[in-house]
Design a protein around this motif. Structure first.
Motif, PDB file in Angstrom:
ATOM      1  N   LEU A  64      78.304 -96.850  70.392  1.00  0.00           N
ATOM      2  CA  LEU A  64      79.224 -96.427  69.347  1.00  0.00           C
ATOM      3  C   LEU A  64      79.277 -94.910  69.301  1.00  0.00           C
ATOM      4  N   VAL A  65      80.471 -94.350  69.144  1.00  0.00           N
ATOM      5  CA  VAL A  65      80.652 -92.928  68.865  1.00  0.00           C
ATOM      6  C   VAL A  65      81.199 -92.857  67.447  1.00  0.00           C
ATOM      7  N   VAL A  66      80.424 -92.294  66.522  1.00  0.00           N
ATOM      8  CA  VAL A  66      80.723 -92.405  65.092  1.00  0.00           C
ATOM      9  C   VAL A  66      80.821 -91.034  64.441  1.00  0.00           C
ATOM     10  N   ASP A  67      81.895 -90.824  63.693  1.00  0.00           N
ATOM     11  CA  ASP A  67      82.025 -89.628  62.872  1.00  0.00           C
ATOM     12  C   ASP A  67      81.150 -89.799  61.633  1.00  0.00           C
ATOM     13  N   ALA A  68      80.116 -88.978  61.502  1.00  0.00           N
ATOM     14  CA  ALA A  68      79.172 -89.119  60.386  1.00  0.00           C
ATOM     15  C   ALA A  68      79.809 -88.788  59.041  1.00  0.00           C
ATOM     16  N   ASN A  69      81.008 -88.216  59.039  1.00  0.00           N
ATOM     17  CA  ASN A  69      81.677 -87.858  57.782  1.00  0.00           C
ATOM     18  C   ASN A  69      82.651 -88.919  57.288  1.00  0.00           C
ATOM     19  N   LEU A  70      82.628 -90.107  57.888  1.00  0.00           N
ATOM     20  CA  LEU A  70      83.476 -91.191  57.394  1.00  0.00           C
ATOM     21  C   LEU A  70      83.160 -91.474  55.928  1.00  0.00           C
ATOM     22  N   PRO A  71      84.171 -91.736  55.096  1.00  0.00           N
ATOM     23  CA  PRO A  71      83.921 -92.004  53.666  1.00  0.00           C
ATOM     24  C   PRO A  71      82.969 -93.166  53.428  1.00  0.00           C
ATOM     25  N   ASP A  72      83.030 -94.205  54.273  1.00  0.00           N
ATOM     26  CA  ASP A  72      82.167 -95.371  54.075  1.00  0.00           C
ATOM     27  C   ASP A  72      81.076 -95.442  55.142  1.00  0.00           C
ATOM     28  N   MET A  73      80.639 -94.282  55.591  1.00  0.00           N
ATOM     29  CA  MET A  73      79.616 -94.205  56.623  1.00  0.00           C
ATOM     30  C   MET A  73      78.351 -94.968  56.229  1.00  0.00           C
ATOM     31  N   GLU A  74      77.982 -94.919  54.929  1.00  0.00           N
ATOM     32  CA  GLU A  74      76.733 -95.549  54.504  1.00  0.00           C
ATOM     33  C   GLU A  74      76.730 -97.054  54.745  1.00  0.00           C
TER      34      GLU A  74
END
Length: 240
Positions: A64-74
């Motif tokens: 996975l390549v994930v933007d850590a600033n996604l609103p629902d990251m948690e």
């Protein structure tokens, strides 16, 4: 802000591995998708943590390549997929967010690149996560290298049967070295990961020295200095 597909092309590093790109910025999504596809990977896209979880429930991804600033990251940490083989994760993050990433994300092996990033760095970290630099996932949330084991669940480390008794800063440093095994980390990289900002060289040297006294009390030595460049973890016979 980010790299460009007009940069000097990197050799294709993929072999058809299936990557899930979890980003909600259209321009960044297009840039990364194009770059990773040209590098030999198959790409699927999710625009939120919830959508990523749905896709993970449907099929297996290699990374996975994930933007850590996604609103629902948690949600990716709280509602972790119920699969035995959890995919590794490359996080796209700012320096100010590093502390919150350790050790809460409940997926597989983790690494990160900080924004703004270079595309060559993203490709390099993807390669390391997919191939593994010598660090392996032992049981659950434990990272290991030879007889050195770090357990994110307990926030504890041991070498063989000996508990290391690390302070929080020593723990974060050891984790950073383990995830980046065989890769030289500069003092600036270490300072920003451990404390969230760059500290003076003397503070980092003292921290590394304390960690070495605990980790390398037993042979073989695992923490090494590359003079003028930084520190790395690995066997003495390994290339950095």
């Amino acid at each position: 802000m980010y790299g460009s597909t007009r940069e000097k092309p990197a050799p294709a590093r993929g072999a058809g591995q299936h990557l899930l790109l979890v980003v909600d910025e259209p321009d960044l999504t297009e840039l990364l998708s194009t770059t990773l596809e040209l590098a030999g990977y198959r790409i699927s896209v999710a625009g939120s943590g919830a959508e990523a979880l749905a896709r993970l429930a449907e099929r297996r991804f290699d990374l996975l390549v994930v933007d850590a600033n996604l609103p629902d990251m948690e949600s990716l940490g709280r509602d972790r997929p119920t699969v035995a083989d959890r995919p590794p994760v490359l996080l796209l993050t700012g320096y100010e967010s590093l502390d919150s990433l350790v050790p809460e994300l409940g997926l597989g092996e983790r690494d990160y690149v900080t924004k703004p990033f270079r595309l060559a760095e993203v490709l390099a970290r993807v390669q390391v996560l997919l191939r593994g630099p010598g660090t392996r996932r032992a049981r659950g949330d434990a990272l290991s290298y030879r007889d050195l084991v770090l357990d994110d669940t307990l926030c504890a480390a041991r070498r063989g049967a000996r508990a290391l008794g690390l302070t929080p800063a020593e723990y974060r440093l050891l984790r950073h070295l383990l995830v980046n095994a065989h890769r030289v980390l500069s003092k600036e990289q270490i300072g920003r990961y451990v404390w969230g900002d760059h500290r003076g060289d003397n503070a980092i040297e003292q921290l590394v020295s304390r960690l070495r006294r605990k980790v390398d009390r037993d042979a073989p030595v695992l923490i090494h200095t590359r003079r003028g460049f930084g520190y790395w973890l690995g066997g003495a016979d390994a290339e950095s």
